[in-house]
Design a protein around this motif. Sequence first.
Motif: not given
Length: 239
Positions: A18-19, A21-23, A25-26, A29, A40-42
């Motif tokens: 999750e960490f 994935k979000e990293l 994705f951000r 973006k 979203g990241a998924d």
Amino acid sequence: MDLDDYMVFDNNADRAVEFFKELVFRHYKSEATPKPDFDGADGLVQAAFTQQNAFEDFVKAAEGVPRDAFNVLSIAAPRNMNDKISIPTVRVAARTWYQRDKFGAIRSNPDAQDLLHWIIDEVIAHRRARAFLLKSNTRHPLIDALFDARLLHVMKRSISGQEEPGVRYDAYKLDYGCYVDLLATVKAPTHQLFETEGDDEEVGATVKVPTDDYRAIRRAVLDLAEFERRAKPALPNPN
């Protein structure tokens, strides 16, 4: 807060995935160039990777280090061009980054190279494990050099055993790049720490950390004295 507890896959796989994935994705973006939009990241992971396992392999290769994650990703993405990133691509990228950066950090230290190769042979090839234990008060300059080069990672600190009150151990794991070439071979590591030995019900069991079974802990301790005996040149025979 120890970031290894949150970002290293072997410590907590779900949290690490999750960490990163979000990293990613951000980071995606934040780029100002025209690009597909994802809610979203998924969605980004599904579009960029062939399967969830491929992204998990990428997280393993990062070993909790965002810098390494982005470098592995920057090598993997161009290899696939318009195709999604697959597990083989992640592993080639991880090996490339390992050879280019991590192992490169100890090229001028032959003693550290010798210790790393010995640990790989002792822990992975012979024991089919990815990690080992050292007493918490162990101080060895070559272990420090491998840790500083991100070739060793701390999995868990201060592991205790019931049969030796007060004696504590730190668990170290080898970097993903150290064994990525072995993953498709019979020498691929199958568990974290050394397997237990003996003639009881524990034979062949996988040692998890933390553990309160000192018999398991004792067999997982890396014998640095054995490495030093092998590394020390033989004295000439006075006769």
